[in-house]
Design an enzyme around this catalytic site. Structure first.
Site, PDB file in Angstrom:
ATOM      1  CG  HIS A 182      -0.207   0.091   2.544  1.00  0.00           C
ATOM      2  ND1 HIS A 182       0.350   1.246   3.037  1.00  0.00           N
ATOM      3  CD2 HIS A 182       0.037  -0.864   3.477  1.00  0.00           C
ATOM      4  CE1 HIS A 182       0.911   1.023   4.215  1.00  0.00           C
ATOM      5  NE2 HIS A 182       0.742  -0.266   4.495  1.00  0.00           N
TER       6      HIS A 182
ATOM      7  CD  GLU B  83       2.225  -5.498   7.744  1.00  0.00           C
ATOM      8  OE1 GLU B  83       2.312  -6.706   7.424  1.00  0.00           O
ATOM      9  OE2 GLU B  83       2.973  -4.608   7.285  1.00  0.00           O
TER      10      GLU B  83
END
Length: 518
Positions: free
Chosen positions: A79, A153
């Site tokens: 990202h 994550e």
């Protein structure tokens, strides 16, 4: 239930007169070593750590990947910059940060970079910062994105939300272990990196089972590291070694077994961390400033590369495309104060090295420096692999050269000789980097893609069996950083970066015409 990571297992290899085989069932003899020269005596602490790694590797699962019927390319994207990235706050799998304006811009740059690529499907982490990045890159494509919780994550539990100095003050020894021994880091009764490696394996099972040939995956720093590492068979000790920058792109190629049977596909890391910004710009490696760097530059294209009539083309001068590649590479490296350029004595390598040197020494005229630079140039025989690559007696026209996993097509004799010679070249490069009179030093090495693949293997402390797991194109650069100096462990900032070549860069996604390999 605690998930554990798979061991560093041996990749697919082509063996003469034998089918492709996967060495995952072989007993593993693997250790993490320092990148220092063999003359440096191993300390008691290093020996203990090495033996600990060997023991833990025996406990890892070696479950094979699902078989595939067609070639598949998977493009991983981290990202863009988030608000917590900007603040230096530990994010983990929390979902309170969003993309900054810079992060939105990085995602848009990635969208432009991938706009002509015909992805079949997009997998995304469900976290806002990743999902928004995926939406920007995916654009107006009509196929719905698939969100997968396993792509979130790394779970960092009590660390999440803390600024780094707060984590250090509150958790002390635990925070220190997170910094220096993340693979064995334990918090709140969990081993986050080991759990992450288990999740990454689950992700691959789902991605490979999906009926698609070109896959986009948008996720996060740590999970993308785990995806790359588990794909090529590396364990948790490689956390923070294969870097993933904001909106960095990594590409993995999966090919079905040549015998047509079931079993793990052939897997090749086509490129690592191709970023929207320059890969050689100032920055940290895994959160640490680096003062020592080796930049591997593959020589430009020659006529033999286009004709695919020989395994080794470096003896020929570069053609017009190669000359353009050398000029583009020299321009990319202009803002790097290069100390030494080491090259193979072969024509294409010397031409590339000379082009880089001329631009470096004209840095003051070009406005990149206020004083002229002096660049030391050397030619070392250990970087010349022409005679070795000619040892292979396989038909060079079986497959195009410089295709993913091209080293798999060489005979075992040639690969063994390549690995042995590359070890000598690696020690020469580390010696160049060890000059204590220069606390900051950048060494550029110019050679054939084959020798550079082997050099990366030495940087990662692998064996010759891994060489088929990496790929390099003509004119590409790969960056190896040494935040702890040349006697410490190297980190890989990027592999096979070609964006600097502009219109001549290698596309991230190739054509997917029926029956055509990527």
């Amino acid at each position: 239930m605690l998930s554990v990571s798979p061991p560093p297992s041996l990749p697919l290899r082509y063996h003469h007169n034998r089918h492709l085989i996967r060495h995952r069932n072989h007993r593993l003899h693997f250790a993490i070593r320092s990148s220092s020269t063999s003359s440096i005596q191993e300390s008691v602490e290093e020996k203990t750590a090495r033996e600990k790694n060997l023991l833990s590797s025996e406990l890892y699962s070696a479950t094979p990947f699902p078989s595939i019927k067609e070639a598949k390319r998977v493009v991983l994207v981290r990202h863009g910059q988030s608000t917590w990235n900007e603040e230096g706050r530990i994010q983990g799998s929390s979902d309170f940060s969003v993309l900054t304006k810079k992060g939105e811009g990085q995602a848009e740059t990635s969208r432009q970079m991938l706009i002509d690529d015909s992805f079949d499907v997009c997998f995304s982490s469900p976290l806002i910062r990743s999902k928004r990045t995926a939406e920007i890159i995916w654009g107006s494509r009509k196929v719905n994105m698939i969100t997968d919780s396993d792509l979130r994550e790394i779970d960092l539990y009590s660390f999440q939300g803390l600024l780094k100095h707060e984590g250090k003050a509150k958790f002390g020894a635990a925070f220190r272990q997170w910094q220096i021994d993340a693979a064995n880091f334990n918090i709140d009764g969990h081993f986050p990196v080991r759990e992450l490696w288990g999740r990454a394996r689950n992700c691959w099972n789902k991605i490979l089972a999906h009926e698609s040939r070109s896959v986009l995956v948008v996720a996060h720093n740590a999970v993308n590291q785990a995806l790359v590492a588990t794909a090529i068979g590396l364990g948790t000790e490689y956390f923070r070694i294969l870097l993933q920058s904001n909106c960095g792109v990594s590409v993995l190629d999966f090919a079905p077994r040549v015998d047509g049977g079931d079993g793990s596909p052939c897997i090749c890391l086509n490129r690592l961390n191709q970023t929207p910004d320059s890969p050689v710009a100032a920055g940290s490696s895994a959160g640490r400033k680096t003062c020592k760097r080796i930049i591997l530059v593959s020589h430009g294209t020659t006529q033999l590369d286009t004709e695919a009539t020989s395994f080794y083309s470096g003896t020929q001068p570069m053609n017009m495309l190669g000359i353009i590649q050398s000029q583009k590479t020299a321009e990319l490296l202009l803002d790097q104060n290069v100390s030494t350029i080491v090259s193979s004595p072969k024509n294409a390598c010397v031409e590339m090295a000379t082009a880089i040197s001329r631009v470096q020494e004209a840095a003051d005229c070009l406005g990149a420096d206020c004083v002229p630079r002096y660049v030391e140039m050397k030619q070392i025989q250990e970087l010349d692999v022409g005679d070795i690559l000619q040892l292979s007696n396989k038909d060079a026209t079986e497959v195009p050269l410089l295709q993913p996993g091209f080293l798999n097509r060489f005979e075992d004799e040639a690969l063994s000789a390549l690995w042995e010679q590359s070890g000598k070249a690696w020690q020469s490069l580390l010696n160049e980097l060890s000059d204590e009179s220069k606390p900051e030093k950048i060494v550029v090495a110019v050679g054939d893609p084959a020798i550079h693949i082997a050099l990366m293997g030495h940087c990662l402390n692998l064996t010759a069996d891994w060489m088929g797991s990496f790929h390099l194109d003509a004119g590409s650069i790969s960056v190896l950083d040494f935040p702890d100096g040349p006697t410490g462990r190297g980190t890989i900032r990027c592999i096979n970066y070609t964006a600097h070549l502009g219109r001549w860069s290698i596309p991230i996604t190739r054509s997917t015409i029926d029956g055509e390999e990527f």
